[in-house]
Design an enzyme around this catalytic site. Sequence first.
Site, PDB file in Angstrom:
ATOM      1  N   ASP A 312       0.813  -1.208   0.000  1.00  0.00           N
ATOM      2  CA  ASP A 312       0.000   0.000   0.000  1.00  0.00           C
ATOM      3  C   ASP A 312       0.856   1.272   0.000  1.00  0.00           C
ATOM      4  O   ASP A 312       1.676   1.475   0.897  1.00  0.00           O
ATOM      5  CB  ASP A 312      -0.940   0.006   1.235  1.00  0.00           C
ATOM      6  CG  ASP A 312      -2.191   0.827   0.988  1.00  0.00           C
ATOM      7  OD1 ASP A 312      -2.386   1.280  -0.146  1.00  0.00           O
ATOM      8  OD2 ASP A 312      -2.978   1.008   1.942  1.00  0.00           O
ATOM      9  N   LYS A 361      -8.224  -1.545   3.543  1.00  0.00           N
ATOM     10  CA  LYS A 361      -7.589  -0.227   3.684  1.00  0.00           C
ATOM     11  C   LYS A 361      -7.522   0.147   5.162  1.00  0.00           C
ATOM     12  O   LYS A 361      -6.527   0.706   5.626  1.00  0.00           O
ATOM     13  CB  LYS A 361      -8.421   0.785   2.900  1.00  0.00           C
ATOM     14  CG  LYS A 361      -7.748   2.057   2.498  1.00  0.00           C
ATOM     15  CD  LYS A 361      -6.458   1.911   1.725  1.00  0.00           C
ATOM     16  CE  LYS A 361      -6.348   2.724   0.482  1.00  0.00           C
ATOM     17  NZ  LYS A 361      -5.149   2.505  -0.298  1.00  0.00           N
ATOM     18  N   LYS A 413      -8.452  14.347  -3.138  1.00  0.00           N
ATOM     19  CA  LYS A 413      -8.844  13.699  -1.883  1.00  0.00           C
ATOM     20  C   LYS A 413      -8.753  14.675  -0.708  1.00  0.00           C
ATOM     21  O   LYS A 413      -7.832  15.478  -0.633  1.00  0.00           O
ATOM     22  CB  LYS A 413      -7.882  12.543  -1.653  1.00  0.00           C
ATOM     23  CG  LYS A 413      -8.189  11.677  -0.482  1.00  0.00           C
ATOM     24  CD  LYS A 413      -7.163  10.578  -0.492  1.00  0.00           C
ATOM     25  CE  LYS A 413      -7.308   9.583   0.574  1.00  0.00           C
ATOM     26  NZ  LYS A 413      -6.285   8.550   0.396  1.00  0.00           N
ATOM     27  N   LYS A 485       2.473   2.081   3.282  1.00  0.00           N
ATOM     28  CA  LYS A 485       1.647   2.298   4.475  1.00  0.00           C
ATOM     29  C   LYS A 485       1.797   1.175   5.484  1.00  0.00           C
ATOM     30  O   LYS A 485       1.816   1.406   6.682  1.00  0.00           O
ATOM     31  CB  LYS A 485       0.176   2.335   4.049  1.00  0.00           C
ATOM     32  CG  LYS A 485      -0.422   3.713   3.989  1.00  0.00           C
ATOM     33  CD  LYS A 485      -1.908   3.653   4.129  1.00  0.00           C
ATOM     34  CE  LYS A 485      -2.690   3.796   2.857  1.00  0.00           C
ATOM     35  NZ  LYS A 485      -2.507   4.905   2.012  1.00  0.00           N
TER      36      LYS A 485
HETATM   37  P1  NAD Z   1      -8.188   3.189 -10.078  1.00  0.00           P
HETATM   38  O1  NAD Z   1      -9.478   2.586  -9.661  1.00  0.00           O
HETATM   39  O2  NAD Z   1      -8.228   4.457 -10.833  1.00  0.00           O
HETATM   40  O3  NAD Z   1      -7.350   2.170 -10.935  1.00  0.00           O
HETATM   41  C1  NAD Z   1      -7.322   0.811 -10.690  1.00  0.00           C
HETATM   42  C2  NAD Z   1      -7.357   0.065 -12.003  1.00  0.00           C
HETATM   43  O4  NAD Z   1      -7.252  -1.322 -11.721  1.00  0.00           O
HETATM   44  C3  NAD Z   1      -8.652   0.236 -12.782  1.00  0.00           C
HETATM   45  O5  NAD Z   1      -8.359   0.704 -14.093  1.00  0.00           O
HETATM   46  C4  NAD Z   1      -9.269  -1.163 -12.819  1.00  0.00           C
HETATM   47  O6  NAD Z   1      -9.956  -1.420 -14.017  1.00  0.00           O
HETATM   48  C5  NAD Z   1      -8.046  -2.030 -12.647  1.00  0.00           C
HETATM   49  N1  NAD Z   1      -8.247  -3.371 -12.109  1.00  0.00           N
HETATM   50  C6  NAD Z   1      -9.028  -3.804 -11.095  1.00  0.00           C
HETATM   51  N2  NAD Z   1      -8.859  -5.122 -10.883  1.00  0.00           N
HETATM   52  C7  NAD Z   1      -7.922  -5.539 -11.763  1.00  0.00           C
HETATM   53  C8  NAD Z   1      -7.317  -6.777 -12.029  1.00  0.00           C
HETATM   54  N3  NAD Z   1      -7.653  -7.863 -11.363  1.00  0.00           N
HETATM   55  N4  NAD Z   1      -6.381  -6.832 -12.994  1.00  0.00           N
HETATM   56  C9  NAD Z   1      -6.031  -5.724 -13.707  1.00  0.00           C
HETATM   57  N5  NAD Z   1      -6.594  -4.525 -13.504  1.00  0.00           N
HETATM   58  C10 NAD Z   1      -7.517  -4.434 -12.545  1.00  0.00           C
HETATM   59  O7  NAD Z   1      -7.347   3.354  -8.731  1.00  0.00           O
HETATM   60  P2  NAD Z   1      -6.023   4.237  -8.472  1.00  0.00           P
HETATM   61  O8  NAD Z   1      -6.442   5.540  -7.907  1.00  0.00           O
HETATM   62  O9  NAD Z   1      -5.175   4.192  -9.672  1.00  0.00           O
HETATM   63  O10 NAD Z   1      -5.374   3.396  -7.272  1.00  0.00           O
HETATM   64  C11 NAD Z   1      -4.826   2.128  -7.555  1.00  0.00           C
HETATM   65  C12 NAD Z   1      -4.539   1.361  -6.285  1.00  0.00           C
HETATM   66  O11 NAD Z   1      -3.549   2.060  -5.536  1.00  0.00           O
HETATM   67  C13 NAD Z   1      -5.743   1.180  -5.374  1.00  0.00           C
HETATM   68  O12 NAD Z   1      -5.747  -0.105  -4.839  1.00  0.00           O
HETATM   69  C14 NAD Z   1      -5.487   2.186  -4.298  1.00  0.00           C
HETATM   70  O13 NAD Z   1      -6.094   1.832  -3.059  1.00  0.00           O
HETATM   71  C15 NAD Z   1      -3.974   2.133  -4.207  1.00  0.00           C
HETATM   72  N6  NAD Z   1      -3.451   3.330  -3.568  1.00  0.00           N
HETATM   73  C16 NAD Z   1      -3.611   4.562  -4.142  1.00  0.00           C
HETATM   74  C17 NAD Z   1      -3.132   5.688  -3.498  1.00  0.00           C
HETATM   75  C18 NAD Z   1      -3.258   7.059  -4.082  1.00  0.00           C
HETATM   76  O14 NAD Z   1      -2.873   8.019  -3.453  1.00  0.00           O
HETATM   77  N7  NAD Z   1      -3.760   7.199  -5.288  1.00  0.00           N
HETATM   78  C19 NAD Z   1      -2.507   5.557  -2.272  1.00  0.00           C
HETATM   79  C20 NAD Z   1      -2.355   4.296  -1.722  1.00  0.00           C
HETATM   80  C21 NAD Z   1      -2.811   3.190  -2.395  1.00  0.00           C
END
Ligand code: NAD
Length: 529
Positions: A312, A361, A413, A485
């Site tokens: 994370d 989360k 956010k 995290k």
């Molecule tokens: P998002 O929803 O925009 O992108 C995730 C992508 O994953 C989507 O395009 C979805 O279609 C794809 N997906 C889902 N399941 C899949 C699978 N099995 N195989 C392939 N693709 C798949 O999310 P994001 O904002 O890009 O965040 C991505 C991840 O990073 C999340 O899990 C989020 O919790 C984690 N994260 C993000 C942040 C941040 O600050 N943006 C911080 C910590 C963790």
Amino acid sequence: IHPTAVRRPDYITVQSENTAYTDNHITAKYLDRGADVLISDGQFTVKPTVKTYEFQTTRKVGKTGIMMIGMGGNNGSTLCATIVANRHQISWHTKDGIQQPNYIGSVLRASTVRIGTEPSTGKEVHVPISDVLPMVHPNDLVFGGWDISGLPMDKAMERAKVLEYDLQRQVKPHMALIGRPLPSIYYPDFIAANQEARADNIIPGTDKQAHLEHIRADIRRFKAENQLDRVVVFWTANTERYSEIIPGVNDTADNILAAIKNSHSEVSPSTIFAVASILEGEPFVNGAPQNTFVPGVIALAEREKSFIGGDDLKSGQTKLKSVLAEFLVNAGIKPLSIASYNHLGNNDGHNLSAEPQFKSKEISKSSVVDDMVDANRLLYKPPVPGAKGKAAKGEHPDHIVVIKYVPAVGDSKRAIDEYYSEIFCGGRQTINIFNECEDSLLATPLILDLTILTELLTRIKYRGEGQTDFAPLYPVLSLLSYMCKAPLVKPGTDVVNSLGRQRNALDSFLKACIGLEGNSDLLLETRIC
Ligand code: NAD
């Protein structure tokens, strides 16, 4: 577009009998000073210790690729578009003027490390951290990956609504050339039902062994087609629910392989990607909170000597928490409660609005103050041996985390935190923090840092006293903790959450590899005459 791998010149040369440079390697002797503490009847007997290690770093930075799972999401599409902008030096108009591309927010590209003092002036000398050891430049990363959504990357970038229009407009033709992400594994049980509508790019069937073979073949093909030395496989797909840990299913290396063969229902897509990477000998990093690394996966990585890291991304609220909680506890102030609220309106927030995914989360965000509290039992009552419930864990501040999906705010956010603490003689202090920023613009540089650092760590070997051969580092890359995290560490060892300590570990390790001591703030020359 992808410059060939080159060995960067050394900007720092250490002149010491402990550091040797050859065409292929930098080898450095390092004295690891610590202390053994014997505790008996409340008395501490401390014996200083010194262990000698040698680190050997391969100087040639190989051609490196990153394969993202979730490439078409906000983070994935933002990473691709911003690398394109940096590579081609594309600047864009905003209402404030012209903006140049950069790597602000990346520890490795935008921060410095102190390497010593200039004798004539007595001033400290800081250098870019990326100059300490040869590292891949983000512009040189070859990217690719998978997504369950088949939207081409130019359209995926538009859907994400992260980048300014004028930048999107200019990088669009480059993004269109990347095309569609590779089809991926979709087990609806693991991510929120609200994601179903975008799942139109799926590897058919339900045979998990066949899925594993498919992903392994994708990694091999990507590596061969792009003539890569190294591929870092990176989970930046949606947060999955936790996998249940079931003895006989996912608790050992052999059991997890058998569970995949039997298409067991508790094997998640992220675990299949992790196992595929391990079996291909390519590092896997988990940027989301779920327990991809069930015990069987960690055991498999150990057995195959293949690198893993996570979990994370530590981007905003938790990063601040791992600074503020340490500051309070180290100042002798006692946080009584930490209450954290978030709301966000991107697809990640939509997915997290489902209870099982929120749970992943919540767990990831919750343990972040534990080590600081455990380190100060003057303020917090220690665990009571043999006790049950709360007393068994010792006293801790109340800590809650709430996340809500508010579509209107999109990727911007909001995080609101209240730190409520006990101060001198019964007084109380309340600190409130309101943090607002584009989630994906905080996360993307962390993905780059994790990838670059992971690649570097695969090139570093060590040997202890009396050992003739150099060996690779331990497969769980806990040096990635600064960007995570819920840092994954060697089973049985303590997790360090404090951002300051994590950074110090990283700086000290990189410096050790060129034979320099870690950071010292002793600055004796300023304190004695
Ligand atoms: P998002 O929803 O925009 O992108 C995730 C992508 O994953 C989507 O395009 C979805 O279609 C794809 N997906 C889902 N399941 C899949 C699978 N099995 N195989 C392939 N693709 C798949 O999310 P994001 O904002 O890009 O965040 C991505 C991840 O990073 C999340 O899990 C989020 O919790 C984690 N994260 C993000 C942040 C941040 O600050 N943006 C911080 C910590 C963790």
